[in-house]
Design a protein around this motif. Structure first.
Motif, PDB file in Angstrom:
ATOM      1  N   LEU A 139       3.087   3.131  -6.612  1.00  0.00           N
ATOM      2  CA  LEU A 139       1.876   3.350  -5.701  1.00  0.00           C
ATOM      3  C   LEU A 139       2.119   4.984  -5.204  1.00  0.00           C
ATOM      4  O   LEU A 139       1.321   5.614  -5.099  1.00  0.00           O
ATOM      5  CB  LEU A 139       1.865   2.581  -4.571  1.00  0.00           C
ATOM      6  CG  LEU A 139       1.499   1.168  -5.107  1.00  0.00           C
ATOM      7  CD1 LEU A 139       1.479   0.185  -3.804  1.00  0.00           C
ATOM      8  CD2 LEU A 139       0.204   1.176  -5.761  1.00  0.00           C
ATOM      9  N   GLU A 140       3.691   5.153  -4.796  1.00  0.00           N
ATOM     10  CA  GLU A 140       3.743   6.416  -4.539  1.00  0.00           C
ATOM     11  C   GLU A 140       3.836   7.406  -5.488  1.00  0.00           C
ATOM     12  O   GLU A 140       3.317   8.751  -5.101  1.00  0.00           O
ATOM     13  CB  GLU A 140       5.355   6.423  -3.971  1.00  0.00           C
ATOM     14  CG  GLU A 140       5.282   5.530  -2.670  1.00  0.00           C
ATOM     15  CD  GLU A 140       6.917   5.337  -2.265  1.00  0.00           C
ATOM     16  OE1 GLU A 140       7.161   4.459  -1.233  1.00  0.00           O
ATOM     17  OE2 GLU A 140       7.716   5.366  -3.116  1.00  0.00           O
ATOM     18  N   ALA A 141       4.061   7.152  -6.675  1.00  0.00           N
ATOM     19  CA  ALA A 141       3.887   8.104  -7.737  1.00  0.00           C
ATOM     20  C   ALA A 141       2.289   8.424  -7.981  1.00  0.00           C
ATOM     21  O   ALA A 141       1.963   9.449  -8.198  1.00  0.00           O
ATOM     22  CB  ALA A 141       4.487   7.552  -9.118  1.00  0.00           C
ATOM     23  N   PHE A 142       1.527   7.334  -7.779  1.00  0.00           N
ATOM     24  CA  PHE A 142       0.042   7.241  -8.054  1.00  0.00           C
ATOM     25  C   PHE A 142      -0.566   8.478  -6.882  1.00  0.00           C
ATOM     26  O   PHE A 142      -1.308   9.248  -7.537  1.00  0.00           O
ATOM     27  CB  PHE A 142      -0.524   6.113  -7.814  1.00  0.00           C
ATOM     28  CG  PHE A 142      -0.722   5.322  -8.941  1.00  0.00           C
ATOM     29  CD1 PHE A 142      -0.136   5.638 -10.289  1.00  0.00           C
ATOM     30  CD2 PHE A 142      -1.106   3.923  -9.016  1.00  0.00           C
ATOM     31  CE1 PHE A 142      -0.106   5.159 -11.435  1.00  0.00           C
ATOM     32  CE2 PHE A 142      -1.042   3.174 -10.228  1.00  0.00           C
ATOM     33  CZ  PHE A 142      -0.619   3.601 -11.491  1.00  0.00           C
ATOM     34  N   ALA A 143      -0.065   8.117  -5.568  1.00  0.00           N
ATOM     35  CA  ALA A 143      -0.703   8.879  -4.637  1.00  0.00           C
ATOM     36  C   ALA A 143      -0.084  10.397  -4.755  1.00  0.00           C
ATOM     37  O   ALA A 143      -0.960  11.287  -4.462  1.00  0.00           O
ATOM     38  CB  ALA A 143       0.068   8.422  -3.118  1.00  0.00           C
ATOM     39  N   ALA A 144       1.001  10.702  -5.319  1.00  0.00           N
ATOM     40  CA  ALA A 144       1.450  12.143  -5.420  1.00  0.00           C
ATOM     41  C   ALA A 144       0.998  12.682  -6.624  1.00  0.00           C
ATOM     42  O   ALA A 144       0.983  13.995  -6.809  1.00  0.00           O
ATOM     43  CB  ALA A 144       3.019  12.181  -5.455  1.00  0.00           C
ATOM     44  N   GLY A 145       0.076  12.227  -7.448  1.00  0.00           N
ATOM     45  CA  GLY A 145      -0.311  12.687  -8.726  1.00  0.00           C
ATOM     46  C   GLY A 145       0.604  12.702  -9.694  1.00  0.00           C
ATOM     47  O   GLY A 145       0.690  13.767 -10.508  1.00  0.00           O
ATOM     48  N   ARG A 146       1.560  11.740 -10.082  1.00  0.00           N
ATOM     49  CA  ARG A 146       2.489  11.774 -11.270  1.00  0.00           C
ATOM     50  C   ARG A 146       2.163  10.810 -12.036  1.00  0.00           C
ATOM     51  O   ARG A 146       1.878   9.645 -11.785  1.00  0.00           O
ATOM     52  CB  ARG A 146       3.969  11.626 -10.518  1.00  0.00           C
ATOM     53  CG  ARG A 146       4.539  12.551  -9.719  1.00  0.00           C
ATOM     54  CD  ARG A 146       4.582  13.894 -10.500  1.00  0.00           C
ATOM     55  NE  ARG A 146       5.048  15.060  -9.809  1.00  0.00           N
ATOM     56  CZ  ARG A 146       4.105  16.053  -9.482  1.00  0.00           C
ATOM     57  NH1 ARG A 146       2.757  15.874  -9.722  1.00  0.00           N
ATOM     58  NH2 ARG A 146       4.473  17.283  -8.959  1.00  0.00           N
ATOM     59  N   GLY A 181       0.851  -1.204  -0.107  1.00  0.00           N
ATOM     60  CA  GLY A 181       0.009   0.135   0.090  1.00  0.00           C
ATOM     61  C   GLY A 181       0.889   1.350  -0.205  1.00  0.00           C
ATOM     62  O   GLY A 181       2.052   1.335  -0.271  1.00  0.00           O
ATOM     63  N   VAL A 182      -0.055   2.389   0.084  1.00  0.00           N
ATOM     64  CA  VAL A 182       0.976   3.712   0.298  1.00  0.00           C
ATOM     65  C   VAL A 182       0.157   4.570   1.327  1.00  0.00           C
ATOM     66  O   VAL A 182      -0.878   4.542   1.680  1.00  0.00           O
ATOM     67  CB  VAL A 182       1.005   4.263  -1.238  1.00  0.00           C
ATOM     68  CG1 VAL A 182      -0.522   4.585  -1.737  1.00  0.00           C
ATOM     69  CG2 VAL A 182       1.835   5.488  -1.187  1.00  0.00           C
ATOM     70  N   ASP A 183       0.945   5.237   1.971  1.00  0.00           N
ATOM     71  CA  ASP A 183       0.520   6.223   2.976  1.00  0.00           C
ATOM     72  C   ASP A 183       0.004   7.496   2.360  1.00  0.00           C
ATOM     73  O   ASP A 183       0.785   8.302   1.850  1.00  0.00           O
ATOM     74  CB  ASP A 183       1.661   6.571   3.972  1.00  0.00           C
ATOM     75  CG  ASP A 183       1.095   7.551   5.048  1.00  0.00           C
ATOM     76  OD1 ASP A 183       0.179   8.301   5.145  1.00  0.00           O
ATOM     77  OD2 ASP A 183       1.884   7.663   6.031  1.00  0.00           O
ATOM     78  N   LEU A 184      -1.476   7.857   2.208  1.00  0.00           N
ATOM     79  CA  LEU A 184      -1.859   8.719   1.372  1.00  0.00           C
ATOM     80  C   LEU A 184      -1.774  10.047   2.236  1.00  0.00           C
ATOM     81  O   LEU A 184      -2.207  11.176   1.436  1.00  0.00           O
ATOM     82  CB  LEU A 184      -3.522   8.479   1.027  1.00  0.00           C
ATOM     83  CG  LEU A 184      -3.690   7.140   0.236  1.00  0.00           C
ATOM     84  CD1 LEU A 184      -5.082   6.988   0.238  1.00  0.00           C
ATOM     85  CD2 LEU A 184      -3.122   7.535  -1.120  1.00  0.00           C
TER      86      LEU A 184
END
Length: 394
Positions: free
Chosen positions: A309-316, A203-206
């Motif tokens: 997942l981190e890129a997704f969360a950051a909007g990249r 997962g990712v920390d949103l």
């Protein structure tokens, strides 16, 4: 419920994939249960900063010191074991687990990754869970294609055999096996028929990785542990075979390479035009803020890539190989762009750098997917349900 949680290293700081997963699973279980952590740590770091990071939600923490020299000696003395398992062979850990499980009467032992899962045989608990994360034997098989020499191929083939043997044994030993990817679950299920094996993704920390504005710069970003072979191979391949084509189309394009422990062959990439080797950073977010596109040019490996997942969360917006995004519930063209040969990868990168609207579309869909499927809160709830159901079953 009383849970004994086993890790091969302290789950802090959160600077690589295993630590990240172990930390969030530990924290999720501790939210509703009484959890004791047993972990290896470097000698002299038994009371390091990592301990304070986990002590607030653990009932007790038991560090077992294990140094690099002892790990190397273990590998030499135990050639029948896979390297990662042999390195962590420890009578002190065995003695600790036998004592704890005899005295504390734990309901569940939870071991993280294969390198610790074989210690479950020393845990006298009602139930045993092995979070294997991914199929390390499959990783080794895929890596063989890129072995630099025949001795490396011979060693890799032997290591694949040893890993597969122990993956099967652990699956038979555990009452439940967790893996991050459906691909890995299917592979292990064919090896260990009738065992309970299920997907629990990364997962990712949103809250930590929040949406960042797109500054529209022609900046690319790659990050990860650079000593990890898939990352090292991937970024070398990208810099040598793909990035020059990007620079031909967009001469001002830059690539930021972020990560610790870069080997010499990665260090040399800093000499290439437009490539900046940043090294280790305690906080990735400032570099995500600079970038317009994240690249994941991985050619081998298993499991789920946290960097996506981190890129997704950051909007990249993301461009990845098909193996780089394997195991994720994604749709190419909707959540990210997928390309496998150098020319197609370069074209996808250039097109995204030139199209703010396309980047925004992928970014919105990626963030939504992270929120709905890959957030640690939801994964933690799923984990707690799995272990409670396991302990309540006959």
């Amino acid at each position: 419920m009383k849970i004994l949680f086993l890790t091969a290293e302290p789950p802090w700081p959160l600077d690589q994939g295993d630590k990240l997963r172990n930390y969030h699973l530990l924290k999720a279980l501790a939210a509703e249960h009484e959890v004791t952590l047993a972990t290896f740590c470097p000698p002299g770091e038994e009371s390091g900063s990592w301990r304070g990071a986990v002590a607030s939600f653990c009932r007790a923490v038991y560090p077992v010191p294990l140094g690099r020299h002892q790990m190397l000696l273990n590998v030499l003395l135990l050639p029948h074991l896979p390297v990662t398992m042999a390195a962590r062979a420890s009578f002190r850990m065995v003695k600790l687990l036998l004592h704890l499980t005899e005295e504390e009467h734990f309901d569940l032992a939870f071991a993280c990754q294969l390198k610790m899962a074989w210690y479950l045989r020393h845990c006298a608990t009602r139930r045993r869970v092995a979070d294997l994360t991914d199929m390390v034997s499959l990783f080794r098989r895929r890596m063989l294609r890129f072995a630099p020499s025949w001795p490396a191929k011979v060693f890799g083939t032997m290591e694949e055999y040893r890993l597969a043997l122990w993956e099967k044994r652990v699956a038979q030993l555990a009452d439940l096996v967790l893996m991050v990817s459906p691909v890995d679950v299917a592979k292990l299920a064919r090896m260990a028929h009738g065992r309970r094996i299920t997907v629990l993704p990364n997962g990712v920390d949103l809250d930590y990785f929040q949406l960042l504005p797109d500054l529209g710069k022609h900046v690319l970003l790659f990050w990860g542990h650079l000593r990890y072979p898939p990352n090292a191979d991937g970024i070398i391949w990208f810099c040598r075979r793909i990035f020059p084509t990007v620079r031909e189309a967009l001469p001002e394009a830059e690539l930021l390479v972020v990560g610790k422990e870069s080997p010499p062959e990665v260090e040399t990439l800093a000499r290439l035009p437009g490539v900046k080797l940043v090294g280790y950073v305690p906080d990735l977010r400032p570099y995500l803020a600079q970038a317009s596109v994240a690249v994941v040019p991985l050619r081998f490996g298993t499991g789920i890539r946290n960097k996506i997942l981190e890129a997704f969360a950051a909007g990249r917006a993301v461009v990845s190989t098909s193996l780089g995004c394997e195991g994720l519930d994604i749709e190419p063209g909707k959540h990210l762009e997928v390309a496998n040969d150098p020319q197609a990868f370069a074209t996808a990168v250039v097109d995204l750098l030139r199209s703010p609207a396309r980047r925004a579309y992928l970014a919105a869909n990626g963030r939504k997917l992270a929120e709905q499927v890959y957030n640690w809160d939801a994964i933690g709830r799923r984990l707690r349900t799995l272990v409670v159901d396991l302990c309540n079953s006959e």
